[in-house]
Scaffold this motif. Structure first.
Motif, short mmCIF file in Angstrom:
data_model
loop_
_atom_site.label_atom_id
_atom_site.label_comp_id
_atom_site.label_asym_id
_atom_site.label_seq_id
_atom_site.Cartn_x
_atom_site.Cartn_y
_atom_site.Cartn_z
N HIS A 86 0.86 -1.21 0.00
CA HIS A 86 0.00 0.00 0.00
C HIS A 86 0.88 1.25 0.00
O HIS A 86 2.09 1.16 0.26
CB HIS A 86 -0.92 0.00 1.22
CG HIS A 86 -0.20 0.02 2.54
ND1 HIS A 86 0.09 1.18 3.24
CD2 HIS A 86 0.31 -1.00 3.29
CE1 HIS A 86 0.73 0.86 4.36
NE2 HIS A 86 0.88 -0.44 4.42
N ASP A 97 6.59 1.91 5.61
CA ASP A 97 5.39 1.10 5.85
C ASP A 97 4.44 1.24 4.66
O ASP A 97 3.73 2.23 4.53
CB ASP A 97 4.72 1.58 7.14
CG ASP A 97 3.42 0.85 7.42
OD1 ASP A 97 2.88 1.02 8.53
OD2 ASP A 97 2.94 0.10 6.54
N GLY A 98 4.50 0.26 3.78
CA GLY A 98 3.68 0.27 2.56
C GLY A 98 4.51 0.51 1.32
O GLY A 98 4.75 -0.42 0.53
N GLU A 131 -5.04 1.17 3.33
CA GLU A 131 -4.63 0.07 4.22
C GLU A 131 -4.62 0.55 5.67
O GLU A 131 -5.00 -0.18 6.59
CB GLU A 131 -3.23 -0.41 3.83
CG GLU A 131 -2.81 -1.72 4.50
CD GLU A 131 -2.23 -1.52 5.91
OE1 GLU A 131 -1.87 -0.39 6.27
OE2 GLU A 131 -2.18 -2.51 6.65
N GLU A 132 -4.21 1.78 5.91
CA GLU A 132 -4.05 2.20 7.31
C GLU A 132 -5.38 2.59 7.99
O GLU A 132 -5.44 2.65 9.20
CB GLU A 132 -3.08 3.40 7.39
CG GLU A 132 -1.67 3.07 6.99
CD GLU A 132 -0.97 2.13 7.97
OE1 GLU A 132 0.22 1.83 7.75
OE2 GLU A 132 -1.60 1.68 8.95
N HIS A 197 7.32 -6.14 3.29
CA HIS A 197 6.98 -5.04 4.20
C HIS A 197 8.14 -4.77 5.15
O HIS A 197 8.86 -5.70 5.55
CB HIS A 197 5.74 -5.44 5.02
CG HIS A 197 4.96 -4.28 5.58
ND1 HIS A 197 5.36 -3.60 6.69
CD2 HIS A 197 3.83 -3.70 5.17
CE1 HIS A 197 4.48 -2.64 6.95
NE2 HIS A 197 3.53 -2.66 6.04
N HIS A 362 -2.08 -6.48 7.96
CA HIS A 362 -1.62 -6.25 6.58
C HIS A 362 -2.67 -6.75 5.58
O HIS A 362 -3.46 -7.67 5.90
CB HIS A 362 -0.32 -7.00 6.31
CG HIS A 362 0.81 -6.56 7.19
ND1 HIS A 362 1.53 -5.40 6.97
CD2 HIS A 362 1.32 -7.11 8.33
CE1 HIS A 362 2.44 -5.27 7.92
NE2 HIS A 362 2.34 -6.28 8.76
MN MN Z 1 1.65 -1.50 6.21
#
Ligand code: MN
Ligand code: HGY
Ligand code: MN
Length: 426
Positions: A86, A97-98, A131-132, A197, A362
């Motif tokens: 993401h 992160d992503g 995603e978050e 990730h 995730h």
């Molecule tokens: Mn993530």
């Protein structure tokens, strides 16, 4: 070399949605998200990948030289392999992160091309939207709606802090809210999903390894606690006459830490909304959001039950906003990837490749729950910190992550030689 491709993609993203803290604010269906989606589409076009957007807005870029279409290949018993992650973030989130998963997936395509090979099954690079859940409150909303784990009706009614609904945000982003819904046609194409990730912890630092394979995701969920009181003057209202909504909230925050410690869980109250929110007014309403997780599902449930009971004594209303049961990744797939990584690293022993569980949710976990054989690769994070500007991965480890993903994709797509320059089939 794709490390140069990785590096140039990485620097292209560096300033998108960056905020003063050095972290990122990349919320779903915002101008920053649009910039990221356009960047992703351009990178896929540059690679000649066939970009499709599913009913939710997730972007899937396919590499398939035929015969026939991706759907023909899937129908002929060649289900696709998807890699990606993401691009959205939490407020003040880290850079990795992503995006590390998305950029590594695109760099993997480059590496395969450099090696003169092409996939024997369709290969997709995917960017999952939202995603978050930072703006509308439900994590993995893009993959949950895709797989039917979040209804479009519920998603469309979600509101952000400004009161904008998901439906209005989709419309503002040029998407038709009526299209939002599960997308089996897209899901049918995916035989295997591998998400790379950044590790959100320090295990790989302590193990001295750059990459690990994931085993499972802890059960985790989000609950909204609404405390009611009575607005009044901070100076003229006697303490005995007050109905201060903040007191119930304060008990939740301290209770969450106390009960989580007792029950071997983790609990966080990281978001709060106060009405009227004036320094000199007794709060009439306080909403707090609890994030609770842990290795044992029954302990997490017991933690939430205890906190719900305590809050209930103050008349608070508690609503579960999301729940993800324990997710165990496909063990056979995980073992296969460990073998591949061990061989790629020159080690005979797959045991040389660490296996890590995680407390972070995730999209790979959502797809695994929907029955799509999924796996995750974690890349070393020397700070161990995530959801913070301090999140980090050394560039050499990012490149090692790409090589690991390449090795996994080569194995999963049983590659065939690319056609010779004159187009003849090799
Ligand atoms: Mn993530
Ligand atoms: O909340 C999580 O675990 C993920 O970062 N969405
Ligand atoms: Mn995250």
């Amino acid at each position: 070399m794709s490390s140069a491709a990785f590096d140039s993609m990485w620097s292209a993203l560096e300033q998108v949605g960056r905020v003063g803290s050095g972290g990122y604010r990349r919320f779903a269906w915002t101008p920053e998200d649009r910039t990221l989606r356009e960047w992703f589409a351009a990178e896929c076009a540059r690679r000649g990948l066939d970009l499709t957007v599913d009913r939710v807005g997730n972007q899937w870029a396919w590499w398939w030289d035929g015969p026939g279409t991706v759907d023909d290949a899937v129908a002929a018993g060649r289900p696709g392999v998807a890699i990606g992650s993401h691009l959205d973030s939490v407020p003040d989130g880290g850079a990795f992160d992503g995006p590390l998963g998305v950029v590594s997936a695109l760099a993997t395509v480059d590496r395969l091309r450099e090696a003169g090979v092409r996939p024997d099954v369709p290969l997709a690079v995917v960017n999952f939207v939202d995603e978050e859940g930072a703006r509308f409150g439900i994590a993995c909303a893009g993959s949950r709606v895709l797989t039917g784990q979040l209804t479009p009706e519920r998603a469309l009614a979600l509101r952000d802090v400004d009161g904008t609904t998901y439906a209005e945000a989709l419309r503002a982003a040029g998407r038709d809210p009526a299209e939002l819904g599960p997308d089996d046609e897209t899901l049918r194409r995916v035989g295997t999903f591998v998400e790379l990730h950044v590790e959100q912890g320090r295990a790989l630092v302590d193990l001295g390894a750059p990459v690990a394979v994931a085993s499972d995701i802890w059960p985790h969920g989000r609950w909204r606690f609404d405390f009611s009181g009575e607005a009044n003057h901070a100076g003229t209202t006697r303490l005995e006459d007050r109905r201060d909504a903040m007191l119930g909230y304060a008990d939740l925050v301290l209770g969450a830490r106390h009960v989580a410690t007792q029950r071997g869980c983790v609990a966080t109250v990281g978001k709060v909304a106060v009405t009227p929110g004036a320094v000199n007014a007794v709060p009439s309403h306080v909403t707090g959001w609890l994030d609770a997780r842990g290795p044992q599902e029954d302990h997490v449930r017991a933690l939430v039950d205890e906190l719900t009971g305590r809050a209930g004594e103050t008349g608070a209303q508690v609503v579960r906003e999301s729940w993800t049961p324990t997710t165990r990744f496909d063990a056979a797939l995980g073992d296969r990837l460990r073998q591949v990584l061990a061989r790629a690293g020159g080690a005979a022993e797959p045991l040389s490749v660490p296996v890590l569980g995680t407390g972070a949710g995730h999209d790979a976990g959502i797809l695994a729950t929907a029955g799509v054989p999924s796996a995750m690769l974690f890349v070393r994070n020397p700070t161990g910190v995530s959801h913070s500007p301090a999140e980090h991965a050394e560039r050499a480890d990012c490149h090692a992550g790409v090589e690991a993903l390449v090795a996994c994709v080569r194995d999963l797509t049983s590659l065939r030689a690319a056609p010779a320059a004159d187009g003849a089939d090799a």
